[in-house]
Enzyme design. Structure first.
Site, PDB file in Angstrom:
ATOM      1  CB  CYS A   1      -0.950   0.094   1.184  1.00 13.30           C
ATOM      2  SG  CYS A   1      -2.032  -1.324   1.356  1.00 13.30           S
TER       3      CYS A   1
ATOM      4  NE  ARG B   1       4.554   1.578  -0.430  1.00 18.29           N
ATOM      5  CZ  ARG B   1       5.654   1.237   0.209  1.00 18.29           C
ATOM      6  NH1 ARG B   1       6.826   1.478  -0.326  1.00 18.29           N
ATOM      7  NH2 ARG B   1       5.605   0.676   1.388  1.00 18.29           N
TER       8      ARG B   1
ATOM      9  CD1 TRP C   1      -1.026  -5.900  -3.935  1.00 16.83           C
ATOM     10  CD2 TRP C   1      -0.818  -6.718  -1.873  1.00 16.83           C
ATOM     11  NE1 TRP C   1      -0.754  -7.256  -4.039  1.00 16.83           N
ATOM     12  CE2 TRP C   1      -0.621  -7.780  -2.801  1.00 16.83           C
ATOM     13  CE3 TRP C   1      -0.736  -7.008  -0.512  1.00 16.83           C
ATOM     14  CZ2 TRP C   1      -0.349  -9.090  -2.400  1.00 16.83           C
ATOM     15  CZ3 TRP C   1      -0.458  -8.308  -0.123  1.00 16.83           C
ATOM     16  CH2 TRP C   1      -0.271  -9.336  -1.064  1.00 16.83           C
TER      17      TRP C   1
ATOM     18  CG  ASN D   1       2.080  -0.031   4.086  1.00 18.46           C
ATOM     19  OD1 ASN D   1       1.728  -1.176   3.823  1.00 18.46           O
ATOM     20  ND2 ASN D   1       3.327   0.384   3.964  1.00 18.46           N
ATOM     21  N   GLY D   2       0.231  -1.910   6.244  1.00 17.13           N
ATOM     22  CA  GLY D   2       0.709  -2.887   7.223  1.00 17.13           C
ATOM     23  C   GLY D   2      -0.398  -3.865   7.570  1.00 17.13           C
TER      24      GLY D   2
ATOM     25  CD  GLU E   1      14.375 -12.470 -12.508  1.00 15.48           C
ATOM     26  OE1 GLU E   1      14.060 -13.086 -11.480  1.00 15.48           O
ATOM     27  OE2 GLU E   1      14.042 -11.291 -12.715  1.00 15.48           O
TER      28      GLU E   1
ATOM     29  CE  LYS F   1      10.804 -10.028 -13.788  1.00 13.59           C
ATOM     30  NZ  LYS F   1      11.751 -10.098 -12.727  1.00 13.59           N
TER      31      LYS F   1
ATOM     32  CD  GLU G   1       7.283 -10.383 -11.670  1.00 12.65           C
ATOM     33  OE1 GLU G   1       6.819 -10.185 -10.544  1.00 12.65           O
ATOM     34  OE2 GLU G   1       8.464 -10.147 -11.954  1.00 12.65           O
TER      35      GLU G   1
ATOM     36  CG  HIS H   1      15.381 -36.598 -11.441  1.00 17.65           C
ATOM     37  ND1 HIS H   1      15.814 -37.890 -11.270  1.00 17.65           N
ATOM     38  CD2 HIS H   1      16.489 -35.874 -11.769  1.00 17.65           C
ATOM     39  CE1 HIS H   1      17.130 -37.955 -11.458  1.00 17.65           C
ATOM     40  NE2 HIS H   1      17.559 -36.737 -11.770  1.00 17.65           N
TER      41      HIS H   1
ATOM     42  CE  LYS I   1      10.234  -2.367  -8.108  1.00 15.16           C
ATOM     43  NZ  LYS I   1      10.676  -3.408  -9.057  1.00 15.16           N
TER      44      LYS I   1
HETATM   45  O1  M6R Z   1      12.370  -5.456  -2.879  1.00 12.01           O
HETATM   46  P1  M6R Z   1      12.784  -6.882  -2.926  1.00 12.01           P
HETATM   47  O2  M6R Z   1      13.934  -7.150  -3.815  1.00 12.01           O
HETATM   48  O3  M6R Z   1      13.051  -7.431  -1.548  1.00 12.01           O
HETATM   49  O4  M6R Z   1      11.542  -7.670  -3.517  1.00 12.01           O
HETATM   50  C1  M6R Z   1      11.553  -9.055  -3.594  1.00 12.01           C
HETATM   51  C2  M6R Z   1      10.445  -9.559  -4.483  1.00 12.01           C
HETATM   52  O5  M6R Z   1       9.201  -9.164  -4.002  1.00 12.01           O
HETATM   53  C3  M6R Z   1      10.618  -9.066  -5.930  1.00 12.01           C
HETATM   54  O6  M6R Z   1      11.845  -9.451  -6.469  1.00 12.01           O
HETATM   55  C4  M6R Z   1       9.483  -9.629  -6.815  1.00 12.01           C
HETATM   56  O7  M6R Z   1       9.623 -11.001  -6.979  1.00 12.01           O
HETATM   57  C5  M6R Z   1       9.479  -8.901  -8.157  1.00 12.01           C
HETATM   58  N1  M6R Z   1       8.140  -8.621  -8.540  1.00 12.01           N
HETATM   59  C6  M6R Z   1      10.150  -9.676  -9.232  1.00 12.01           C
HETATM   60  O8  M6R Z   1      10.011  -9.105 -10.487  1.00 12.01           O
END
Ligand code: M6R
Length: 613
Positions: free
Chosen positions: A2, A27, A77, A103-104, A486, A490, A493, A509, A608
């Protein structure tokens, strides 16, 4: 998660709030809302149409009645309560004179809501946050001032919180409080601000301060007064901000993600800048752990989430190979629950773009309780993790707004590899000449990243050919494995397509059973140590009818002749290869997401900065 913004004393509060919310949408964007002090009292507008919420608000604010005093805004969020208007912030008390953004997570909200209801308060939402407004209302009714009501409210809640409250009895006042979740306060000589994060206030405030855990701030036009948990006046810590406003704007690109992908040569160059001396020495000026302590380290744990975890996986290979240190890597949310064995000879490396991810923050706090040394690799100066760690290695990628990590991932890779070489130098596991050669190769990375990006059109064309496919597998070996993870992350998401990342040798396996005629398999087949074994795994999937796309080194026609299609990248030292190999996968995911009409900067269900456990 948030995003929170607050302003008081501005002639144009609405613009400040809307701009701030737009910059904080990374956020969360399930809903958005604002509360403004207007001549008739508190005016609240909220919308819960996901990524459209903010545009609804822009239209609604055109109708705001009269001049405004203080205002607060929130972009959500959802954790407790589905995204709906009634669950959107700001939340009101029963009198309609108090509004709160939060937020929290308030862990005891059921208990508090029951007590409040029993004493006659009417709670209307399903959120944990609404209790805050009613707790403040109760204290105000007892004759407390708003700041004292907020302090009392913070004392009675358990969990994490960053909040801002306004009350119509004092229309120029914002009261902000923080426990765990981040919050900054800022001023010019005539305006006061509160925000979750620096980008919301870039170009607006002269000085920014970070609120510490337990602090409560009274923010008035041009004036900030901070009190600690004990009620004593505190001097807040001034933030070092070296980002400028252009860094938080799209700069001619259609979206932040593409802009940030193209900023990768600079992100890598800036992260390396000043850290590699010509004589082959690594210079780490923010390291507050001394060399003798680092020499005595017996074990390293890397803790991180998401893309940062993938960068950490690459670091495990580099640190073990170059510095000959035993490295374990943990998903941060699991770390402290498995009873890891830590002591003063343990080095815990937290990797986090934001420096605020709660899972990682709690993991490093746990490590400190066990006397481990904590080093953090983060992109955000003075973030919670940076302030709590014994040592910090800042990536200098600039602000990343797109939810999908791109430039910060590359910056983490080079930061962690630099750190590995530093440790190797300290422990004498590599000769200075070897380190010097590796540093020379590292210096070539920014230009090679730019060259890989020069092939964007080829990747976009290839992605167009696969736009109708519904399922993708990414496979790699050695450091190609984290790249595969990774690449899959990508794609998941931002395109919402099903993607799996696997170590290529593990496929046989079990997961290979999923393959059928036409399944798309993307293999990381650049010339690392296990190239031959990787090619054998590629042959296994081809034999099952998979369509194979290979990431290969430019000029390597042998690899190029094996796949149905090839994504070319420049060659480099095998342990630096992830920095280049991941680039076509970022572009591939980007192109597929755009082809599906998705908002790549604000993918569904994500935020984020994840400040909940
Ligand atoms: O701010 P951080 O690097 O700690 O965040 C970790 C993950 O939340 C972040 O890498 C998330 O997986 C991204 N959306 C990846 O693209």
């Amino acid at each position: 998660m948030c995003g929170i913004i607050g302003v008081t004393g501005s002639p144009d509060s609405i613009t400040v709030l809307l701009d701030g919310l737009a910059r904080l949408e990374y956020r969360g964007y399930d809903s958005a809302g604002v509360a403004l002090q207007v001549p008739s009292g508190l005016w609240i507008e909220r919308s819960a149409r996901g990524t459209e919420s903010l545009s609804d608000l822009v239209a609604a604010l055109d109708r705001a009645p009269g001049p405004c005093g203080a205002g607060i805004g929130h972009t959500r969020w959802a954790t407790h309560g589905r995204p709906s208007e009634v669950n959107a912030h700001p939340h009101r008390d029963c009198t309609g004179t108090v509004a709160v953004v939060h937020n929290g997570i308030i862990e005891n909200h059921f208990e508090l809501a029951a007590e409040l209801s029993a004493s006659g308060h009417e709670l209307v939402s399903d959120t944990d946050s609404e209790v805050l407004a009613h707790l403040i209302e109760a204290s105000l009714a007892d004759g407390k001032a708003l700041v004292d009501a907020v302090r009392a409210c913070v004392r009675s809640v358990r969990g994490s919180l960053a909040m801002v409250a306004v009350h119509s009895a004092d229309p120029a006042l914002l009261v902000a409080a923080r426990r765990v979740s981040p919050l900054i306060v800022a001023t010019t000589d005539r305006i006061g601000f509160v925000a979750s994060d620096v980008p919301a206030l870039l170009g607006r405030a002269d000085v920014m301060y970070v609120l510490e855990d337990g602090q409560v701030a009274e923010v008035r036009p041009g004036e900030i007064r901070v009190v600690g948990a004990d009620g004593e006046i505190s001097v807040p810590v001034e933030l070092k901000v070296d980002w400028d406003l252009t860094a938080a704007q799209k700069g001619g690109f259609d979206n932040f993600m593409l802009k940030e992908i193209h900023e990768q040569p600079a992100a890598v160059a800036d992260t390396l800048m000043g850290r590699l001396s010509p004589g082959g020495t690594v210079l780490l000026d923010e390291m507050r752990i001394d060399d003798d302590e680092l020499r005595e380290v017996e074990k390293v744990f890397i803790v991180a989430c998401g893309s940062s975890y993938h960068a950490g996986l690459v670091a495990k290979y580099a640190m073990e190979h170059w510095a000959r240190m035993a490295v374990e890597i943990d998903i941060a949310s699991e770390f402290r629950y498995r009873d890891p064995i830590l002591d003063s000879r343990t080095l815990v490396v937290g990797v986090s773009q934001s420096g605020e991810t709660l899972d990682t923050l709690q993991a490093i706090r746990y490590a400190r309780r066990w006397n481990a040394k904590v080093l953090v690799v983060t992109n955000v100066v003075d973030s919670s993790m940076a302030r709590e760690a014994d040592g910090v290695f800042y990536t200098r990628a600039g602000p990343e707004i797109g939810v999908a990590a791109t430039k910060t991932f590359l910056a983490q890779l080079v930061a962690l590899e630099t750190l590995s070489l530093y440790l190797a130098g300290l422990r004498g596991t590599l000769y200075p000449a070897e380190i010097s050669d590796l540093l020379d190769s590292m210096q070539e990375l920014p230009a090679k990243v730019a060259s890989a990006l020069g092939r964007s059109e080829e990747v976009f064309n290839l992605a167009a050919a696969y736009a109708a496919s519904a399922e993708f597998f990414f496979i790699g070996r050695h450091v190609g494995y984290p790249v595969a993870l990774e690449g899959a992350l990508k794609l998941k998401e931002i395109s919402y397509l099903h993607a799996e990342g696997y170590p290529a040798g593990e496929l046989k396996h079990g997961p290979i059973a999923l393959l059928e005629e036409g399944s798309i398999v993307v293999g990381i087949a650049t010339r690392t140590r296990l190239w031959e074994k990787m090619m054998a795994n590629v042959a296994e999937v081809r034999a099952r009818g998979a369509v194979v796309v290979l990431v290969a080194n430019e000029g390597d026609e042998e690899t190029g002749s094996v796949g149905d299609a090839t994504l070319w990248v420049p060659s480099t030292h095998p342990l630096f290869a992830p920095v280049l190999d991941v680039i076509p996968l970022q572009l591939f995911a980007y192109a597929l997401a755009r082809a599906r009409g998705n908002d790549v900067d604000r993918p569904r269900n994500l935020a984020k900065t994840v400040t909940v456990e």
